[in-house]
Write a protein that holds these residues in place. Structure first.
Motif, PDB file in Angstrom:
ATOM      1  N   ALA A  56       0.841  -1.209   0.000  1.00 43.17           N
ATOM      2  CA  ALA A  56       0.000   0.000   0.000  1.00 43.17           C
ATOM      3  C   ALA A  56       0.866   1.245   0.000  1.00 43.17           C
ATOM      4  O   ALA A  56       1.970   1.250   0.526  1.00 43.17           O
ATOM      5  N   VAL A  57       0.329   2.298  -0.632  1.00 44.18           N
ATOM      6  CA  VAL A  57       0.973   3.618  -0.604  1.00 44.18           C
ATOM      7  C   VAL A  57      -0.125   4.627  -0.269  1.00 44.18           C
ATOM      8  O   VAL A  57      -1.235   4.530  -0.806  1.00 44.18           O
ATOM      9  N   VAL A  58       0.157   5.558   0.602  1.00 42.71           N
ATOM     10  CA  VAL A  58      -0.835   6.613   0.875  1.00 42.71           C
ATOM     11  C   VAL A  58      -0.201   7.991   0.748  1.00 42.71           C
ATOM     12  O   VAL A  58       1.006   8.159   0.945  1.00 42.71           O
ATOM     13  N   THR A  59      -1.050   8.954   0.378  1.00 44.87           N
ATOM     14  CA  THR A  59      -0.646  10.364   0.381  1.00 44.87           C
ATOM     15  C   THR A  59      -1.743  11.142   1.111  1.00 44.87           C
ATOM     16  O   THR A  59      -2.742  10.547   1.542  1.00 44.87           O
ATOM     17  N   GLY A  60      -1.577  12.443   1.195  1.00 40.04           N
ATOM     18  CA  GLY A  60      -2.568  13.271   1.877  1.00 40.04           C
ATOM     19  C   GLY A  60      -3.976  13.108   1.323  1.00 40.04           C
ATOM     20  O   GLY A  60      -4.956  13.277   2.048  1.00 40.04           O
ATOM     21  N   HIS A  61      -4.059  12.753   0.029  1.00 43.86           N
ATOM     22  CA  HIS A  61      -5.387  12.651  -0.581  1.00 43.86           C
ATOM     23  C   HIS A  61      -6.189  11.469  -0.079  1.00 43.86           C
ATOM     24  O   HIS A  61      -7.395  11.403  -0.285  1.00 43.86           O
ATOM     25  N   ASP A  62      -5.534  10.528   0.587  1.00 45.03           N
ATOM     26  CA  ASP A  62      -6.262   9.375   1.114  1.00 45.03           C
ATOM     27  C   ASP A  62      -6.985   9.681   2.416  1.00 45.03           C
ATOM     28  O   ASP A  62      -7.721   8.847   2.922  1.00 45.03           O
TER      29      ASP A  62
END
Ligand code: FES
Ligand code: FES
Lengths: 766, 87, 158
Positions: free
Chosen positions: A75-81
């Motif tokens: 998994a990868v997350v950024t602020g948009h998640d």
């Protein structure tokens, strides 16, 4: 070692005041205690964070496709998640935190605001793969001008960190955006007139650098977002319930879905009151198909991207009449908030003149954002900066008036009924007693401690000096909940929710033991998760031994009442006829021990449990007065501490060894702050010293034994007279060391740290 | 009547007066009275029916947790101070 | 990556583990062998939380590659207590309240063991010098130094 100065007769306690071995001790000396990084779960993934290399930039785009394609990446997350929480203020430690700021601090949205600001996070099957994946994430930045210095940040033409930030002045919001988040003023009397009439006035300006709590255990967090929507988090935290609230807001989930389990915690000092990694771990867990994700920072991340405390600029002016009475004091204080509003400047303004009785006061305090990590609490937040400034000026005034510096402080010291600089009137406080105890200590009348750098006394470049300083901290009561159950063998299981950061299991268990009438070893405390005990405020603000201890006292009383009823049943009398004394219940010549009675639970009505929740406002502030001898090598600028004595009004010391330890630890941190510690940024806003090699905290070799004087003025607002002790001891050291350096070399130091380079500069040798 | 210390930054609204005697049985009632005399002052202290989150009220030397509902007596001394943060 | 088999003696027991060539001894102790008593404070040799004794020498296990353990004997915090209970150093740490949070404690106890193995009668100055590689942020070192000197005395008298 400590010398106690009993100022009143203490009741004959059996447990309070003794030094039992802490209940969690064996696990901690054998390596068995489970700290945050030691958590193991099946199917565990490892998370890592991609951080901003820039101090201030707009994020134009983030491309995570290559990282996601790397085998092993889950998994990868950024602020948009993440959802975008409203501007909402929640409790944190003794103060508050804006949850929107906190969310944006955990992971940047459209802008990065400091070097190290998180922009993305990855979960993978091994830490190495996660690390590799970070390199495959492409972030396109548009660089923005940045500002690092508070006074530059206050200028109208300074680059703005937040377009929507307007200066708040007691409920009034300014028209135009600014980096000044808040302005507070305290004003009483007329300082200008008082200064004009004063016999002596001293005015100086002081600077201090951003410093870090320096806890040895890096931040960590493990999270499982389960398939049923329940989120479990294990982490090293001072504040499991606050973190639960923060997680709920940042993840957009109700608190009922979140359980926080505090692990053992390797130091916090205010730096572990809020989440950093936990929301990222939770979101990664969700995206990775509900597998648990563990994250831990490395030391460079801890230094660059957690919650250090503010650097500051402070101007102080104090005037006294010819008899040595302070007539007026003025301060103008600016603290770095870091990237989001919320520096401890208001606390600094509350403490800066707190030990003294001053008729005319004017204090202006400004909270200013700059492109550095969001400033957090650090042990008596805001107070060390303030006391460095005020205690230096107090020392200079005493010198100009020809009065002994401790005598000057006693002459002007605040006592019950005096008004604090920020307005309210003091109740019972122990400043005068503490200053007198310091003055009476053999250290103060002894010749200067012998040199370590120059034992033969032959080197004229080695100069020695002695300094003193005072300090104040508010302390805090806060909310605590706990429950207890009596075991059939007469022991008690105590379930509490205050993470044990420095031996509090012992000091809390001892208060239950005292009130119930059992031995300290008979109480088995456990710190549990947020689903298993009622609400508890943070372990912070010097509140746990006071507040949770108070609840433990009440639990002991409640158990005792129930046991009296059981004894009454056996003897066919009424409970109020039964007396309880030191674990023995008696009535009309009959008696039964608590252990025997506990063995009869089943035949007298079944189990006995008690629960309670409580908050007291009667915590009362703490004062410290410190004495230091040191030597300065005037050729290298190096300072060596030779002897140190810390006196403090500690209320009643429940476990004196841990009270002494709080004083010694606070002093050590204060000395580090005074002499070595500072964040060094380059012109681009990159932190240059993000390691323990370059951010140098004191070692065993840098310090002498630290003598403590526990001035036991019991707090009338607590059943055993407890007063918070943890924070006050970090307040005086910087001022005491500065004053000692002056007495050694004849130069007033006006910037922290008082590093060798600054000392050379002060002597005109740079 | 309780004695309310007017925070320095609000003294512009009270014509420079720093202490004002006000009748009322709770902090909220005192603020209502102040508002009647100095329109606009409530807004500076109260937001959405509660004390502003960064303001604490100290009554007779003790910081209150009851905010506007905190009872006050005839002799009470009331201060509005910044809610401090600690670690 | 190819894993390398390593044989070592850890806390008196023969152990075989597989590791990657770039893995540190600290990582292997904690992650592969489950010996989480050895702590990580900095990963670059500046805090001593990861101290272990490697063939009689005190080392920072974060600076030692796991493959270097081949054929060596290692003592971690888990191996300090004896079959009859705590080692005197551990006992004295408890009696002197020489720990607050306890994260530095395993490293200090291992380092103190190495000190007293070398020098059964250290002066305060020698103890401070030896332990200067171990950072503690909670205690100010006072009680740690007292515990170590007291343990030295106990050991000399037994
Ligand atoms: S973790 Fe090895 S020295 Fe700090
Ligand atoms: S006891 Fe906390 S770092 Fe040493």
């Amino acid at each position: 070692m400590s010398s106690a100065t009993p100022t009143i007769e203490k009741p004959p306690y059996r447990v309070v005041g003794t030094r039992p071995i802490r209940p969690d001790g064996v696990d901690k000396v054998t390596g068995r205690a489970i700290f945050g990084a030691d958590v193991r779960l099946s199917g565990l993934l490892h998370g890592r964070v991609l951080r901003s290399p820039h101090a201030h930039a707009r994020i134009k785009s983030i491309d995570t496709r290559a990282a996601e394609a790397l085998p092993g990446v889950k998994a990868v997350v950024t602020g948009h998640d993440f959802p975008d929480p409203q501007n909402k203020v929640a409790a944190s430690g003794e103060g508050t935190v804006n949850l929107r700021s906190l969310a944006h601090n955990c992971i940047a949205r459209d802008k990065v605001l400091y070097f190290g600001h998180a922009v993305a996070a990855v979960a993978a099957t091994t830490p190495n793969i996660a690390e590799e994946a970070l390199k495959l994430i492409t972030v396109e930045y548009e660089l923005l001008p940045h500002v690092l210095d508070v006074r530059e940040a206050m200028r109208p033409d300074a680059p703005l960190l937040h377009d929507d930030l307007r200066t708040n002045e007691m409920g009034q919001r300014a028209e135009t955006p600014s980096n000044i988040a808040n302005h507070t003023r305290h004003e009483r009397g007329d300082v200008n007139q008082a200064f004009a009439e004063a016999a002596v006035v001293v005015e100086r300006e002081f600077r201090t650098s951003m410093v870090h709590q320096g806890y040895i255990e890096p931040q960590n967090g493990t999270a499982l977002w389960n398939a049923d929507g329940q989120i479990s988090v294990w982490c090293s935290t001072q504040a499991p319930f606050d973190e639960r609230n923060q997680l709920a807001e940042i993840l957009g989930m109700p608190v009922s879905k979140i359980k926080v389990t505090p692990t053992e915690i390797g130091g916090g000092f205010g730096g572990k009151l809020s989440v950093f990694l936990e929301p990222l771990a939770a979101m990664l867990s969700k995206k990775a198909g509900h597998r648990p994700v563990k994250m831990a920072m490395n030391r460079a991340e801890v230094l660059a991207a957690t919650a250090p405390t503010s650097g500051s600029y402070i101007r102080v002016k104090i005037g006294a009449d010819k008899n040595g009475c302070i007539v007026a004091a003025q301060a103008w204080m600016v603290y770095e908030a870091g990237a989001f509003p919320g520096s401890p400047v208001d606390a600094g303004a509350g403490v800066i003149f707190a030990p003294y009785r001053i008729p005319n006061v004017l204090i202006d305090a400004y909270d200013v954002v700059v492109n550095k990590p969001r400033a957090g609490a650090y042990r008596a937040p805001g107070a060390t900066n303030a006391a460095f400034a005020s205690e230096s000026v107090i020392d200079e005034l005493a010198e100009k008036l020809g009065i002994d510096p401790l005598e000057f402080r006693i002459l002007n010291g605040a006592k019950e009924g005096d008004r604090r600089a920020d307005g309210p009137v003091y109740k019972r406080i122990g400043f005068i007693e503490t200053a007198q105890a310091a003055k009476a200590h053999p250290h103060y009348s002894a010749p200067l401690a012998p040199s370590r750098l120059d034992p033969e006394g032959k080197n004229p470049a080695i100069k020695r000096g002695r300094g003193v300083a005072a300090g104040f901290w508010f302390n805090w009561g806060g909310k605590s909940s706990a429950w207890a159950s009596l075991n059939p063998d007469g022991t008690v299981s105590l379930i509490e929710g205050s993470p044990d950061i420095g031996g509090s299991r012992a000091s809390i268990a001892m208060q239950l033991a005292e009130s119930l009438g059992v031995r300290a070893e008979d109480v088995k405390p456990a710190v549990v998760d947020t689903d298993s005990v009622g609400y508890n405020d943070a372990t912070g603000g010097s509140r746990v031994t006071f507040g949770t201890g108070w609840v433990a006292w009440r639990l002991g009383e409640k158990l005792k009442q129930q046991l009296k009823a059981r004894a009454a049943l056996l003897w066919e009398v009424t409970p109020d006829q039964v007396k309880a004394e030191a674990g023995v219940f008696s009535c009309n010549g009959r008696s039964i021990t608590l252990k025997e009675l506990a063995g009869k639970l089943d035949e007298t009505g079944g189990p006995i449990v008690a629960s309670d929740t409580f908050e007291s406002d009667e915590y009362g502030p703490g004062f410290g007065v410190h004495i230091v001898d040191l030597e300065v090598d005037t050729e290298t600028g190096k300072v060596q501490i030779l002897r140190y004595t810390a006196a403090q009004d500690v209320g009643t010391a429940i476990h004196p060894a841990y009270v002494e330890g709080q004083l010694q630890g606070g002093v050590a941190q204060g000395i580090g702050w005074a002499l070595n510690e500072e964040f060094v940024y380059d012109a681009q806003g990159h932190l240059l010293n993000a390691s323990f090699l370059d951010y140098r905290i004191p070692t065993a070799l840098d310090l002498p034994m630290i003598d403590t004087v526990l001035v036991e003025v019991p707090n009338p607002g607590h059943p055993y007279g407890v007063r918070g002790v943890g924070e006050t001891p970090i307040v005086p050291p910087a001022g005491a060391v500065a004053n000692a350096i002056y007495h050694a070399i004849g130069a007033r130091m006006t910037a922290l740290p008082m590093s060798p380079a600054r000392i050379l500069e002060a002597q005109g040798k740079a | 009547m309780a004695r309310v210390w007017i925070p320095a930054l609000l003294r512009g609204m009270t014509g420079g007066q720093s202490e004002i005697e006000v009748a009322g049985e709770t902090v909220g009632a005192l603020i209502d009275q102040l508002e009647a005399r100095y329109p606009g002052i409530r807004e500076r202290l109260v937001e959405a029916g509660r004390l502003r989150p960064n303001i604490a009220v100290v009554v007779d030397g003790t910081r209150s947790r009851q905010g506007l509902r905190q009872p006050v007596s005839e002799q009470s001394e009331v201060h509005f101070v910044p809610a401090i943060s600690g670690g | 990556m190819n894993k390398i088999p390593v044989q070592a003696c850890i806390n008196g027991e023969a152990v075989v583990f597989l590791c990657e060539p770039n893995q540190t001894l600290l990582e292997v102790l904690r992650e592969e062998l489950g010996l989480t008593g050895t702590k990580e404070g900095c990963s670059n040799g500046n805090c001593g939380a990861c101290n272990v004794i490697l063939d009689g020498a005190l080392v920072n296990s974060c600076l030692v590659l796991a493959v270097e353990a081949e054929g060596k004997s290692i003592t971690t915090i888990e191996g300090i207590a004896g079959p009859n209970g705590l080692h005197p150093i551990q006992q004295k740490f408890l009696e002197h309240a020489a720990l607050q949070c306890g994260i530095c404690t395993p490293g200090f106890i291992v380092a103190a063991k190495a000190l007293l193995d070398h020098n059964p009668q250290p002066t305060e100055e020698e103890a401070r010098r030896w332990l200067a590689g171990n950072l503690c942020r909670c205690t100010g070192y006072d009680k740690i130094i007292r515990a170590v000197l007291d343990a030295a005395e106990t050991l000399r008298n037994t």
